[in-house]
Design an enzyme around this catalytic site. Structure first.
Site, short mmCIF file in Angstrom:
data_model
loop_
_atom_site.label_atom_id
_atom_site.label_comp_id
_atom_site.label_asym_id
_atom_site.label_seq_id
_atom_site.Cartn_x
_atom_site.Cartn_y
_atom_site.Cartn_z
N SER A 14 0.95 -18.01 -12.81
CA SER A 14 -0.39 -18.27 -13.33
C SER A 14 -0.54 -19.76 -13.61
CB SER A 14 -0.61 -17.55 -14.67
OG SER A 14 -0.40 -16.17 -14.54
N ARG A 47 0.99 -16.82 -24.82
CA ARG A 47 1.54 -17.96 -24.06
C ARG A 47 1.67 -19.20 -24.95
NH1 ARG A 47 1.95 -14.24 -20.78
NH2 ARG A 47 1.74 -14.46 -18.52
N GLU A 89 -1.85 -23.23 -17.92
CA GLU A 89 -0.68 -22.63 -18.54
C GLU A 89 0.56 -23.47 -18.16
OE1 GLU A 89 2.02 -19.90 -17.11
OE2 GLU A 89 1.02 -18.20 -18.05
#
Ligand code: EPU
Length: 335
Positions: A234, A160, A330
C-alpha cells in the site's frame, strides 16, 4: 560489523536506484554503540526495505537491522510468549510459529519486511493488527545510547501508526519484539473474502494453516510479487474522514465502501478513491498504479524515486480535487 559503500537498489522492494553514504549491518546490540549520541538526521534505520521509497542519493548512514534469534520466554496451557529479534524476516517467523502449532499470526501471513519494522507501522491485514498480540519490545534510543523496554501502552499503536512514527521517529532501534501467541486456535474470518474462499475449498473447520494458506492466495492475487514488480505494498494509508465528509460522498456514490474508525469518523479505502479518479491500471513511463489494487504504486522497470513520488503526487491531487480528501503516504520517503 561490516561496512561498505553500496547501492540501495537491492536493499528495498521498490527497485528504484538510490545510494546510501555508508551501510552498516547491525548483527548485535553491541554493534549499535558507535552510533550512540549521533545526530538522528545523519542516519536511517532499515529493516526489510519493504516500506520505504529512497529518492536518489541519501546523504545519511544506513543502519540495517540484521539481529537474529527466536526464543520462548513463557509458556502455559493457553499461550506461548516468544521473543523475536528485529532482523528476523516477518513471514519466516509467521511460518515458524505455525509449524510449532501456535496461532494468531496467520492473517498476517506473507507481509514483506522484518520483525523489527512490524511495530513501527503496527502492521495489519484481514482484521488483525500486530498490537493484538503484542506484549513489549526492546530497543535502543540511539540519541542517548539508552536500552529501553516499551510495553503496549508506551508504543501508542494506532492504524499504521505508533510512537516510532511520532516522538521516537528515526532514532529508536528495535532489537527484539515479544508477542503472545495462542495454543488454541481462535479464527478471525470476518474480514473480506477469507470465509468465502475457505468455503470454496470445502474447508468447514479451518486450522491456522488453512487460514494462512487462504490469506497467501488472496495476497498473491491482489498484490504484486515484490520479487518481480517493484512496490512497497500500500502506498497510501486509508484516509480517516469525519462523518460529514463521508455523507457528502455517500450522496454522490452510495456504494462507497467504509470501515469503522474512532467515534464520529469512518475509514474510506484509498484504493476505492483512487479507482474512482480513473488511476487504476494507469501508467506514466515506468511508474504505474497497479491494475489489481489501486492502492499500490508499481515500478515497471527503471523508475526513479522522484518519478514514483511525482506520480503519487498526481494521484493525491486528483483525489483531493474530486473528494476534498487529502491522502497521506504509508510509505516512508527517504531523501
Ligand atoms: N478497492 C477498490 N479498488 C481498488 C482496491 C480496493 O474499490 O483498486 C475497495 C475494495 O473493493 C474494498 C476496499 O477497497 O471494498 C478495501 O480493499 P482491500 O480489502 O483490498 O484492502 P485495502 O483497504 O485496500 C488494506 C491494507 C492492506 C491489507 C488489506 C487487507 C492499508 C493501507 N492497506 O488494504 O495492507 O493487506 O487491507 O487487510 O490499510 C500494506 O499495508 O502494504 C497492505 C497491503
Amino acid at each position: 560489523m561490516n561496512q561498505a559503500f553500496l547501492s540501495l537498489k537491492t536493499l528495498h522492494t521498490f527497485g528504484a536506484e538510490a545510494f546510501g553514504r555508508e551501510i552498516h549491518f547491525i548483527r548485535s546490540e553491541d554493534d549499535l554503540q558507535v552510533f550512540f549520541g549521533m545526530d538522528p538526521t545523519s542516519y536511517y534505520i532499515l529493516g526489510g526495505g519493504s516500506n520505504i521509497l529512497p529518492v536518489q542519493t541519501i546523504d545519511r548512514v544506513i543502519l540495517r537491522n540484521e539481529i537474529k534469534g527466536r526464543e520462548i520466554i513463557h509458556e502455559d496451557e493457553e499461550s506461548v510468549t516468544v521473543r523475536i529479534a528485529g532482523g528476523e524476516d516477518w513471514d519466516e517467523f509467521v511460518q515458524w510459529a505455525l509449524d510449532q502449532g501456535w496461532s494468531g499470526m496467520e492473517n498476517l501471513s506473507l507481509i514483506p519486511g522484518t520483525v523489527g519494522a512490524a511495530p513501527v507501522q503496527n502492521i495489519g491485514a484481514y482484521g488483525v493488527e500486530l498490537k493484538d498480540f503484542f506484549i513489549r519490545l526492546e530497543g535502543v534510543l540511539l540519541t542517548e545510547g539508552k536500552a529501553m523496554v516499551l510495553n503496549k501502552e508506551a508504543c501508542r499503536f494506532g492504524y499504521r501508526d505508533s510512537v516510532f512514527k511520532q516522538e521516537l521517529s528515526g532514532n529508536f532501534f528495535i532489537t527484539r519484539v515479544q508477542l503472545r501467541l495462542n495454543k488454541k486456535f481462535k479464527p478471525q474470518l470476518s474480514y473480506g473474502n477469507i470465509a468465502e474462499r475457505l468455503k470454496e475449498k470445502n474447508i468447514t473447520h479451518p486450522d491456522a494453516r488453512a487460514v494462512s494458506g487462504v490469506v497467501r492466495e488472496i495476497r498473491r492475487s491482489k498484490l504484486p510479487d515484490v520479487g518481480v514488480l517493484g512496490s512497497a505494498g500500500s502506498f497510501f494509508k486509508n484516509p480517516v474522514v469525519d462523518i460529514d465528509t463521508y455523507e457528502r460522498i455517500l450522496v454522490l456514490t452510495p456504494e462507497v465502501p467504509h470501515y469503522p474508525a474512532k467515534e464520529g469518523y469512518v475509514k474510506i479505502p484509498a484504493g476505492w478513491l483512487i479507482e474512482q479518479c480513473g488511476w487504476k491500471g494507469r501508467r506514466i513511463g515506468a511508474v504505474g498504479c497497479y491494475e489489481k489494487q489501486a492502492l499500490v504504486i508499481v515500478n515497471y522497470g527503471n523508475a526513479s524515486g522522484s518519478e514514483i513520488l511525482a506520480f503519487a503526487g498526481m494521484i493525491i491531487e486528483d483525489v483531493k480535487s474530486k473528494f476534498s480528501i487529502t491522502m497521506t503516504p504509508e510509505v516512508n520517503v527517504w531523501r
